[in-house]
Each structure stands twice: as structure tokens, then as C-alpha cells.
Design an enzyme around this catalytic site. Structure first.
Site, short mmCIF file in Angstrom:
data_model
loop_
_atom_site.label_atom_id
_atom_site.label_comp_id
_atom_site.label_asym_id
_atom_site.label_seq_id
_atom_site.Cartn_x
_atom_site.Cartn_y
_atom_site.Cartn_z
N ASP A 30 0.86 -1.18 0.00
CA ASP A 30 0.00 0.00 0.00
C ASP A 30 0.90 1.23 0.00
O ASP A 30 2.11 1.14 0.23
CB ASP A 30 -0.89 -0.01 1.26
CG ASP A 30 -1.75 1.24 1.37
OD1 ASP A 30 -2.34 1.66 0.36
OD2 ASP A 30 -1.81 1.84 2.46
N SER A 31 0.28 2.39 -0.21
CA SER A 31 1.04 3.64 -0.14
C SER A 31 1.49 3.95 1.29
O SER A 31 2.33 4.82 1.48
CB SER A 31 0.17 4.78 -0.67
OG SER A 31 -1.04 4.82 0.07
N CYS A 93 -4.22 -1.20 -2.03
CA CYS A 93 -4.36 0.25 -2.15
C CYS A 93 -5.29 0.48 -3.33
O CYS A 93 -5.03 -0.02 -4.43
CB CYS A 93 -2.99 0.87 -2.42
SG CYS A 93 -3.03 2.63 -2.80
N GLU A 172 -5.22 8.91 9.95
CA GLU A 172 -3.81 8.81 10.37
C GLU A 172 -3.52 9.60 11.64
O GLU A 172 -2.60 9.28 12.38
CB GLU A 172 -2.88 9.22 9.21
CG GLU A 172 -2.93 8.15 8.14
CD GLU A 172 -1.90 8.29 7.06
OE1 GLU A 172 -0.93 9.03 7.24
OE2 GLU A 172 -2.08 7.62 6.02
N CYS A 204 -11.31 3.31 -0.31
CA CYS A 204 -9.96 3.72 0.10
C CYS A 204 -9.65 2.89 1.34
O CYS A 204 -10.53 2.69 2.19
CB CYS A 204 -9.92 5.20 0.42
SG CYS A 204 -8.39 5.72 1.18
N HIS A 206 -8.18 3.35 4.02
CA HIS A 206 -8.31 3.94 5.36
C HIS A 206 -9.77 3.92 5.85
O HIS A 206 -10.02 3.95 7.06
CB HIS A 206 -7.88 5.41 5.35
CG HIS A 206 -6.41 5.63 5.24
ND1 HIS A 206 -5.66 5.23 4.16
CD2 HIS A 206 -5.54 6.26 6.08
CE1 HIS A 206 -4.40 5.58 4.35
NE2 HIS A 206 -4.30 6.20 5.52
N1 DGL Z 1 -4.19 3.72 0.35
C1 DGL Z 1 -4.75 4.71 -0.52
C2 DGL Z 1 -5.99 4.15 -1.22
O1 DGL Z 1 -6.54 3.13 -0.85
C3 DGL Z 1 -5.11 5.98 0.22
C4 DGL Z 1 -3.93 6.79 0.68
C5 DGL Z 1 -3.19 7.51 -0.43
O2 DGL Z 1 -3.68 8.51 -0.98
O3 DGL Z 1 -2.10 7.06 -0.74
O4 DGL Z 1 -6.43 4.71 -2.19
#
Ligand code: DGL
Length: 291
Positions: A30-31, A93, A172, A204, A206
Site C-alpha cells: 500500500d502507499s 491500495c 492517520e 480507500c 483507510h
Molecule cells: N491507500 C490509498 C488508497 O486506498 C489511500 C492513501 C493515499 O492517498 O495514498 O487509495
């Protein structure tokens, strides 16, 4: 054709052999920290599997970046995960799944899945009135990927996307149950309530962490789809079909779950320990630009 020294490699080189050992770990990336909601589901649904997680904490967020950049980052991470001899990869992600999966899946010879397709599939199945909302980053909404997948299943469904860029920083910051999050969620979600959607995709990674806030605002009549849950289910199905499911119970002390990040290991560890059942002993920093 001219090649430039600093030009990034734009494909993932094939390896000669496919590592089909069912004992090998699953690579998840993931990011940043959001993909841990997918890890949590994999741990719950297929507890024998070993996991190597990479969070690109130095280059987060992906949600505001271009397709080219997100694809380049994703290729680097896939190269790193291949060095760990993973048997399959999960792009945990939504943004990277939306922007990079289609290209990367053509370039590697192990199974790879993203979180978008499983979420879209379930939403298309559960909607009754044919109105599905998607909340996600700007990049995911801009890519129209959820709409495209849902329309491949059912052309008649109306898909309404809404970017919610403030949700990630709120999560976060740990403001999971907070009046500030309630207020912002109300602003983002009101238009989806007005359109009378009956299904909402948490598009997303999160967002499952503020599921109760979102659910309270949307009300009982709206089904919330968590792609993390659906992805773990699809992964289990895929591994079973490919005869790659790990049947052997692995003890926690044997590097069963390993975590790598590109920066800020301590912060990552604290966040991970707040949402995962198993304590994370450490997260290791690697230089992802080397891959
Ligand atoms: N993990 C990213 C997603 O699911 C969200 C966070 C980001 O913008 O990197 O899209």
C-alpha cells in the site's frame, strides 16, 4: 532507440521459474498504513498464510499523484516483493489498484490482485435500487475504475463517485471517533444520501477504520461494502484454485508477518499495533528507489 541512464525501467523482468511453493508468503503493499486493513482481513480469513507487507510511507499519498508515477512506484514495490519470493501479490491500495494493476498483471508470472475489482463485484451484486456510491481518493474517483468494473457486470447501475481527501489524514491522526470527523463526513456524504444510494463502497483502504461514523450518517438502509474483506475472500478462492493455500500452521515467532516501509518505522509500528491483533515487533526501513 536511445536509452537514458536515469530512465526508470518500465517493465518488470520475468523470472525463469514460478515459485508455487504454498509455504511462501503473500506480498501485500500500500502507499502507507491503509493497506493494514487488508492485512487484518487476510489474517482473519486465511490465518495460515505468511505475509510480507510493504508500506510506501516515504511517498504517501498516492491519491493525489498521476498514473505514471503511481505505476512506477508500484513496479518498484513489486520488484522488491519478488526478492522476498512471494507466491502472490495483493495491491492493498485502491489508488494503485486503479492505476497500475492492469499494466503490472501483464508483466509478472505470479497471481496478483487489487482491491477494486472484488469491491465492485460485490456492490453490483448487492444493490437493489441500482444506485451505488463510491467514496475514495481523488485519483481513484478520477480514474472511473469502480464505474467501469461495475458496468462490466451491470450496465444499468448508476455509480456516483465522491472524493473524500480529508478522511485519510483524519484516520492517520487517530481521529476515528471525533466530532471533527463526524462533521467532515456529514459534508462529504450528504449528496450521496440525497441521491438515495442503497450501497456505498469504502473505496480507500483507510475508510473501513471510520466505518461506524460513515454507517451512522448513511443509515441502516445503505449497505457498506468493504473491499478489504472481499479481497481477502477472493485471495482465498484464488489460492485454493491454484492449489497454493498454506495448509500448515505457522507459529508467530517464525517471521510469519514481516513489515517493511520506506520511512518512519516507529510511527508505522504504533499505527499497526493499534489496528492489528498481533503485536508488530518491528518494521524495517528499505530504500525502495533501489528496486
Ligand atoms: N491507500 C490509498 C488508497 O486506498 C489511500 C492513501 C493515499 O492517498 O495514498 O487509495
Amino acid at each position: 532507440m536511445a536509452f537514458f541512464m536515469n530512465e526508470p525501467m518500465n517493465i518488470i523482468e520475468q523470472t525463469d521459474t514460478i515459485d508455487v511453493c504454498s509455504d511462501a508468503p503473500i506480498g501485500v503493499f500500500d502507499s502507507g498504513v491503509g493497506g493494514l486493513t487488508v492485512v487484518r482481513e487476510i489474517m482473519r480469513q486465511i490465518p495460515n498464510e505468511k505475509i510480507i507487507y510493504f508500506g510506501d510511507t516515504a511517498r504517501v499519498p498516492y491519491g493525489s499523484k498521476s498514473k505514471e508515477v503511481v505505476t512506477r512506484y508500484s513496479r518498484q514495490i513489486v520488484r522488491f516483493l519478488r526478492t522476498q519470493r512471494v507466491k502472490a501479490i495483493v495491491i492493498a491500495c485502491n489508488t494503485a489498484s486503479a492505476m497500475a494493476l492492469e499494466e503490472i498483471e501483464k508483466e509478472i508470472n505470479i497471481p496478483i490482485i487489487g482491491v477494486v475489482r472484488p469491491g465492485a463485484k460485490v456492490a453490483a451484486e448487492v444493490t437493489v435500487n441500482g444506485k451505488i456510491g463510491v467514496i475514495a481518493t481523488d485519483a481513484t474517483i478520477g480514474s472511473n475504475v469502480y464505474t467501469d468494473y461495475i458496468h462490466q457486470i451491470n450496465q444499468n447501475v448508476q455509480v456516483i463517485g465522491k472524493a473524500c481527501p480529508l478522511f485519510c489524514p483524519l484516520v492517520e491522526e487517530g481521529l476515528l471517533k471525533d466530532p471533527v470527523t463526524d462533521e467532515i463526513a456529514m459534508r462529504y456524504l450528504t449528496e450521496l444520501i440525497d441521491i438515495d444510494i442503497d450501497t456505498l463502497i469504502l473505496g480507500c483502504t483507510h475508510y473501513p477504520l471510520i466505518r461506524s461514523t460513515i454507517g451512522k450518517i448513511m443509515g441502516d438502509k445503505v449497505t457498506l461494502v468493504n473491499p478489504a474483506y472481499e479481497t481477502a475472500r477472493e485471495l482465498k478462492e484464488l489460492l485454493t484454485k491454484e492449489n497454493m493455500l498454506n495448509e500448515v500452521k505457522t507459529g508467530l515467532g517464525t517471521n510469519k508477518y514481516q513489515f517493511f516501509v520506506s520511512d518512519g518505522a516507529q510511527k508505522f509500528q504504533t499505527f499497526a499495533n493499534s489496528i492489528l491483533k498481533y503485536g508488530i515487533l518491528s518494521a524495517k526501513v528499505i530504500n525502495i528507489e533501489e528496486y
